[in-house]
Scaffold this motif. Structure first.
Motif, PDB file in Angstrom:
ATOM      1  N   LEU A 169       0.819  -1.205   0.000  1.00  0.00           N
ATOM      2  CA  LEU A 169       0.000   0.000   0.000  1.00  0.00           C
ATOM      3  C   LEU A 169       0.854   1.256   0.000  1.00  0.00           C
ATOM      4  O   LEU A 169       0.491   2.264  -0.629  1.00  0.00           O
ATOM      5  N   ILE A 170       2.004   1.194   0.680  1.00  0.00           N
ATOM      6  CA  ILE A 170       2.841   2.393   0.771  1.00  0.00           C
ATOM      7  C   ILE A 170       3.233   2.870  -0.623  1.00  0.00           C
ATOM      8  O   ILE A 170       3.264   4.069  -0.903  1.00  0.00           O
ATOM      9  N   ALA A 171       3.467   1.898  -1.528  1.00  0.00           N
ATOM     10  CA  ALA A 171       3.814   2.289  -2.892  1.00  0.00           C
ATOM     11  C   ALA A 171       2.681   3.089  -3.533  1.00  0.00           C
ATOM     12  O   ALA A 171       2.922   4.050  -4.273  1.00  0.00           O
ATOM     13  N   VAL A 172       1.436   2.681  -3.253  1.00  0.00           N
ATOM     14  CA  VAL A 172       0.291   3.438  -3.782  1.00  0.00           C
ATOM     15  C   VAL A 172       0.267   4.830  -3.175  1.00  0.00           C
ATOM     16  O   VAL A 172       0.037   5.832  -3.865  1.00  0.00           O
ATOM     17  N   LEU A 173       0.523   4.890  -1.863  1.00  0.00           N
ATOM     18  CA  LEU A 173       0.478   6.187  -1.192  1.00  0.00           C
ATOM     19  C   LEU A 173       1.582   7.106  -1.705  1.00  0.00           C
ATOM     20  O   LEU A 173       1.421   8.325  -1.746  1.00  0.00           O
ATOM     21  N   VAL A 200      -2.019   0.021 -13.514  1.00  0.00           N
ATOM     22  CA  VAL A 200      -1.003   0.169 -14.552  1.00  0.00           C
ATOM     23  C   VAL A 200       0.315   0.626 -13.931  1.00  0.00           C
ATOM     24  O   VAL A 200       1.387   0.194 -14.341  1.00  0.00           O
ATOM     25  N   LYS A 201       0.196   1.472 -12.895  1.00  0.00           N
ATOM     26  CA  LYS A 201       1.419   1.975 -12.263  1.00  0.00           C
ATOM     27  C   LYS A 201       1.962   1.009 -11.228  1.00  0.00           C
ATOM     28  O   LYS A 201       3.127   1.080 -10.868  1.00  0.00           O
ATOM     29  N   GLN A 202       1.107   0.157 -10.705  1.00  0.00           N
ATOM     30  CA  GLN A 202       1.502  -0.705  -9.586  1.00  0.00           C
ATOM     31  C   GLN A 202       1.125  -2.166  -9.827  1.00  0.00           C
ATOM     32  O   GLN A 202       0.424  -2.767  -8.998  1.00  0.00           O
ATOM     33  N   PRO A 203       1.551  -2.773 -10.926  1.00  0.00           N
ATOM     34  CA  PRO A 203       1.127  -4.169 -11.148  1.00  0.00           C
ATOM     35  C   PRO A 203       1.659  -5.118 -10.082  1.00  0.00           C
ATOM     36  O   PRO A 203       0.918  -5.955  -9.569  1.00  0.00           O
ATOM     37  N   LEU A 204       2.926  -4.945  -9.714  1.00  0.00           N
ATOM     38  CA  LEU A 204       3.515  -5.839  -8.706  1.00  0.00           C
ATOM     39  C   LEU A 204       2.849  -5.623  -7.348  1.00  0.00           C
ATOM     40  O   LEU A 204       2.485  -6.575  -6.653  1.00  0.00           O
ATOM     41  N   GLY A 205       2.657  -4.349  -7.017  1.00  0.00           N
ATOM     42  CA  GLY A 205       2.005  -4.026  -5.752  1.00  0.00           C
ATOM     43  C   GLY A 205       0.611  -4.614  -5.694  1.00  0.00           C
ATOM     44  O   GLY A 205       0.174  -5.105  -4.644  1.00  0.00           O
ATOM     45  N   PHE A 206      -0.089  -4.593  -6.826  1.00  0.00           N
ATOM     46  CA  PHE A 206      -1.450  -5.128  -6.834  1.00  0.00           C
ATOM     47  C   PHE A 206      -1.440  -6.624  -6.556  1.00  0.00           C
ATOM     48  O   PHE A 206      -2.260  -7.123  -5.785  1.00  0.00           O
ATOM     49  N   LEU A 265      -8.474   1.177  -4.758  1.00  0.00           N
ATOM     50  CA  LEU A 265      -7.053   1.489  -4.777  1.00  0.00           C
ATOM     51  C   LEU A 265      -6.434   1.270  -6.147  1.00  0.00           C
ATOM     52  O   LEU A 265      -5.575   2.042  -6.578  1.00  0.00           O
ATOM     53  N   TYR A 266      -6.833   0.217  -6.821  1.00  0.00           N
ATOM     54  CA  TYR A 266      -6.102  -0.165  -8.032  1.00  0.00           C
ATOM     55  C   TYR A 266      -6.927  -0.077  -9.303  1.00  0.00           C
ATOM     56  O   TYR A 266      -6.375  -0.016 -10.395  1.00  0.00           O
ATOM     57  N   PHE A 267      -8.244  -0.116  -9.201  1.00  0.00           N
ATOM     58  CA  PHE A 267      -9.051  -0.161 -10.412  1.00  0.00           C
ATOM     59  C   PHE A 267      -9.951   1.055 -10.573  1.00  0.00           C
ATOM     60  O   PHE A 267     -11.037   0.976 -11.122  1.00  0.00           O
ATOM     61  N   GLY A 268      -9.491   2.180 -10.050  1.00  0.00           N
ATOM     62  CA  GLY A 268     -10.178   3.425 -10.361  1.00  0.00           C
ATOM     63  C   GLY A 268     -11.466   3.681  -9.608  1.00  0.00           C
ATOM     64  O   GLY A 268     -12.125   4.671  -9.859  1.00  0.00           O
ATOM     65  N   GLY A 269     -11.863   2.814  -8.685  1.00  0.00           N
ATOM     66  CA  GLY A 269     -13.056   3.072  -7.898  1.00  0.00           C
ATOM     67  C   GLY A 269     -14.271   3.336  -8.768  1.00  0.00           C
ATOM     68  O   GLY A 269     -14.601   2.539  -9.641  1.00  0.00           O
ATOM     69  N   PHE A 270     -14.912   4.483  -8.529  1.00  0.00           N
ATOM     70  CA  PHE A 270     -16.130   4.779  -9.288  1.00  0.00           C
ATOM     71  C   PHE A 270     -15.852   5.419 -10.641  1.00  0.00           C
ATOM     72  O   PHE A 270     -16.775   5.831 -11.323  1.00  0.00           O
ATOM     73  N   ASN A 271     -14.598   5.540 -11.014  1.00  0.00           N
ATOM     74  CA  ASN A 271     -14.306   6.095 -12.332  1.00  0.00           C
ATOM     75  C   ASN A 271     -14.500   5.028 -13.401  1.00  0.00           C
ATOM     76  O   ASN A 271     -14.329   3.852 -13.161  1.00  0.00           O
ATOM     77  N   LEU A 342       9.495  -8.629  -1.728  1.00  0.00           N
ATOM     78  CA  LEU A 342       8.949  -8.110  -2.986  1.00  0.00           C
ATOM     79  C   LEU A 342       8.303  -6.754  -2.773  1.00  0.00           C
ATOM     80  O   LEU A 342       8.451  -5.835  -3.594  1.00  0.00           O
ATOM     81  N   ALA A 343       7.593  -6.624  -1.649  1.00  0.00           N
ATOM     82  CA  ALA A 343       6.924  -5.352  -1.371  1.00  0.00           C
ATOM     83  C   ALA A 343       7.952  -4.247  -1.156  1.00  0.00           C
ATOM     84  O   ALA A 343       7.778  -3.109  -1.624  1.00  0.00           O
ATOM     85  N   ILE A 344       9.048  -4.592  -0.460  1.00  0.00           N
ATOM     86  CA  ILE A 344      10.088  -3.576  -0.248  1.00  0.00           C
ATOM     87  C   ILE A 344      10.717  -3.200  -1.586  1.00  0.00           C
ATOM     88  O   ILE A 344      10.927  -2.011  -1.883  1.00  0.00           O
ATOM     89  N   PHE A 345      10.949  -4.217  -2.417  1.00  0.00           N
ATOM     90  CA  PHE A 345      11.505  -3.944  -3.746  1.00  0.00           C
ATOM     91  C   PHE A 345      10.549  -3.039  -4.534  1.00  0.00           C
ATOM     92  O   PHE A 345      10.970  -2.116  -5.225  1.00  0.00           O
ATOM     93  N   ASN A 346       9.268  -3.291  -4.381  1.00  0.00           N
ATOM     94  CA  ASN A 346       8.269  -2.488  -5.088  1.00  0.00           C
ATOM     95  C   ASN A 346       8.314  -1.037  -4.625  1.00  0.00           C
ATOM     96  O   ASN A 346       8.200  -0.108  -5.434  1.00  0.00           O
ATOM     97  N   ILE A 347       8.538  -0.845  -3.322  1.00  0.00           N
ATOM     98  CA  ILE A 347       8.630   0.525  -2.815  1.00  0.00           C
ATOM     99  C   ILE A 347       9.837   1.223  -3.437  1.00  0.00           C
ATOM    100  O   ILE A 347       9.742   2.364  -3.936  1.00  0.00           O
ATOM    101  N   LEU A 348      10.977   0.507  -3.446  1.00  0.00           N
ATOM    102  CA  LEU A 348      12.192   1.096  -4.015  1.00  0.00           C
ATOM    103  C   LEU A 348      11.993   1.412  -5.499  1.00  0.00           C
ATOM    104  O   LEU A 348      12.361   2.484  -5.983  1.00  0.00           O
TER     105      LEU A 348
END
Lengths: 360, 196
Positions: A169-173, A200-206, A265-271, A342-348
């Protein structure tokens, strides 16, 4: 004299969200059986009502009329508190999810969200981590070693996967720069600009988030707290009647909330794609007022969000009837040695991409 | 070592490739398989038989509940010879033989008949040896009827009231199929009129 707080539109939204969560959880039990049946070339429930649609009612009647059982030596207060806590925490986390954009009647603007707070994501995480208390207390109060083992498994599993989930989640934030779920949703689509959904920006994070969501909701392949083959029935072995029902129900509410959070978080919510073009088309070509066009977009967006949520719920069930359960050491190894690094790598990686100006 | 069945598979302990270790490709493969089944079930092939409305056809060699047959004019064929009881590996059949009295010619085909004939369905294995042993073609395992479930053990002992074929083949009630005296009278007249 106590002054009662006036009921605003927010309380109506919260009540509606509450009802909708319960309704969806109810029909999840039905959908689970139908999907399971279809995935296994069977028919599924078709006796109670047309297509078996009254099956949840039949289940409710059964659960409410079964014997209430308290094991000898159990702490009665805690024994009752366990399922209550599980249910309350499951329902509370849906309060901050933005189910739709604003709807405007004259000068009144309604926000289709229970509570709009700028710590929405923290709220969800706080409540979800409280949810493990329901399971732990239930397992402890049962005065049964199998229940206790199931509860301990549940506790350690939830704590382990919450770490990886939080780091995903931190990567999203880092991209969004805000904890407000509504802000995160709105950032994924801005009028006049080309904006991608976060997937699209966070495939690994997702993927990390998705795996952790499975573990957090105790769904297969991470349903170790309740495996019959090893633990008789897991943390709810001693539970009967509606107390058992509440535990199972809370799981479905959790699935619904997890699906909603992932959609937001990942699929645009109500957009949805081309929403602003559609609004402008209604305003410019059809001569609608801006507010009514915006309301229409909001309602379509609300339905779109529910479509995404249902797709995720379907995915949860699809995976459940495909994959076998993990062994406990495999589960822990996956959580601690794979997902967290993996999550730490994703943050980096995200940090590097932001510094490089590739994503913002 | 020589393979006995030609189906032996040589196993290799190769280290797993990255794709195998990543685990996700295998998951997607599994998901695609279940999804194929999902659409297959939604469109046509389901293995479910909706039981009370829809019944699975019996196998052509199915052996079900026993029946004691009557002959073409309605007399019981069984002569209580006891061969079926001897042939029975489960010792499920017991019978008591009796002598036919005068005036009962319309009821029983031979001079000897079964006063009582009982099959214990808890012991019976439906092997069909009684049917093969019967010289009079009297006992017969129906190809379309199963022994129904019951609550009490004594209800599984089927006497003549439930075993003998009804006079009217359309009468589906199994109980109370002993001939009335009038029916027996009519039958014996019918037999005496027949050319010898």
């Amino acid at each position: 004299m106590i002054e009662l707080p006036t009921l605003g539109w927010q309380s109506i939204v919260i009540l509606v969200v509450f009802g909708v969560s319960l309704l969806i959880a109810t029909y999840c039990t039905y959908a689970e059986r139908v999907i399971a049946a279809f995935l296994q070339d069977r028919v599924g429930p078709d006796r109670a009502g047309p297509f078996g649609l009254l099956q949840p009612l039949a289940d409710a009647v059964k659960l409410f009329t079964k014997e209430e059982f308290f094991p000898a030596g159990a702490n009665r207060a805690l024994f009752v508190l366990g399922p209550c806590l599980a249910m309350i925490t499951a329902l509370m986390s849906s309060a901050v999810i933005p189910f739709g954009n604003v709807i405007q009647f004259g000068t009144n603007v309604f926000n289709l969200q229970g509570i709009e707070v700028n710590i929405g994501m923290l709220w969800v995480f706080g409540i979800v981590s409280l949810g493990v208390y329901g399971v732990m207390i239930g397992g402890w109060a049962s005065n049964n070693k199998f229940s206790l083992l199931g509860a301990i498994r549940a506790g350690s599993q939830n704590i382990s996967y919450e770490l990886a989930m939080g780091m995903a989640l931190i990567a999203v934030l880092m991209i969004s720069g805000t904890l407000s779920l509504r802000e995160i949703t709105l950032q994924q689509s801005v009028a006049g600009e080309w904006h991608f959904w976060n997937i699209v920006k966070q495939p690994l994070g997702f993927i990390i988030f998705l795996v952790c969501a499975f573990a957090e909701t105790n769904r297969t392949p991470f349903d170790l707290p309740e495996c019959e083959t090893e633990l008789v029935g897991g943390y709810h072995t001693e539970y009967s009647s509606m107390k058992m029902g509440l535990y199972l129900f809370a799981e479905y509410v959790n699935v619904f909330v997890a699906s909603a959070v992932m959609s937001v978080l990942y699929f645009g919510g109500f957009n949805f794609p081309f929403q602003y073009e559609l609004r402008d088309w209604f305003v410019n070509s059809q001569g609608w007022e801006l507010t009514s066009a915006q309301n229409l977009i909001s309602i379509v967006g609300l339905l779109g969000l529910f479509g995404k949520i249902f797709a995720f719920i379907f995915f949860f069930m699809w995976v459940r009837w495909t994959l076998p359960r993990f062994r406990y050491d495999q589960l822990m190894r996956l959580g601690w040695t794979i997902l967290i690094p993996l999550a730490i790598f994703n943050i980096l990686l995200t940090g590097g991409l932001i510094l490089g100006g590739i994503i913002k | 070592m020589q393979s006995l069945s030609n189906r032996a598979k040589k196993l290799e302990a190769k280290p797993m490739t990255l794709a195998e270790r990543a685990y996700l490709p295998a998951i997607f493969q599994g998901l695609s398989i279940t999804m194929r089944h999902f659409f297959r079930a939604a469109t046509k092939k389901q293995v479910t038989v909706r039981y009370p409305e829809e019944k699975r056809p019996f196998s052509p060699i199915f052996r079900g509940l026993h029946v004691l047959k009557r002959d073409e004019v309605g007399r019981e064929r069984c002569t209580a010879c006891g061969l079926c009881a001897v042939a029975c590996p489960a010792e499920a059949i017991t019978m008591v033989a009796g002598e036919r009295k005068k005036g009962e010619e319309g009821l029983y085909r031979e001079e000897k008949y079964a006063v009582s004939y009982e099959v214990n369905m808890l012991r019976c294995i439906f092997c069909g040896l009684c049917e093969e042993a019967c010289p009079k073609a009297a006992v017969y395992l129906q190809p379309d009827k199963m022994a129904p479930p019951r609550f009490e053990r004594d209800e599984f002992i089927y006497g003549k009231d439930r075993l003998v074929e009804p006079v009217d083949p359309n009468a589906r009630s199994i109980r109370g199929i002993q001939l009335t005296p009038e029916q027996a009278q009519a039958l014996s007249q019918k037999i005496s009129q027949q050319p010898a």
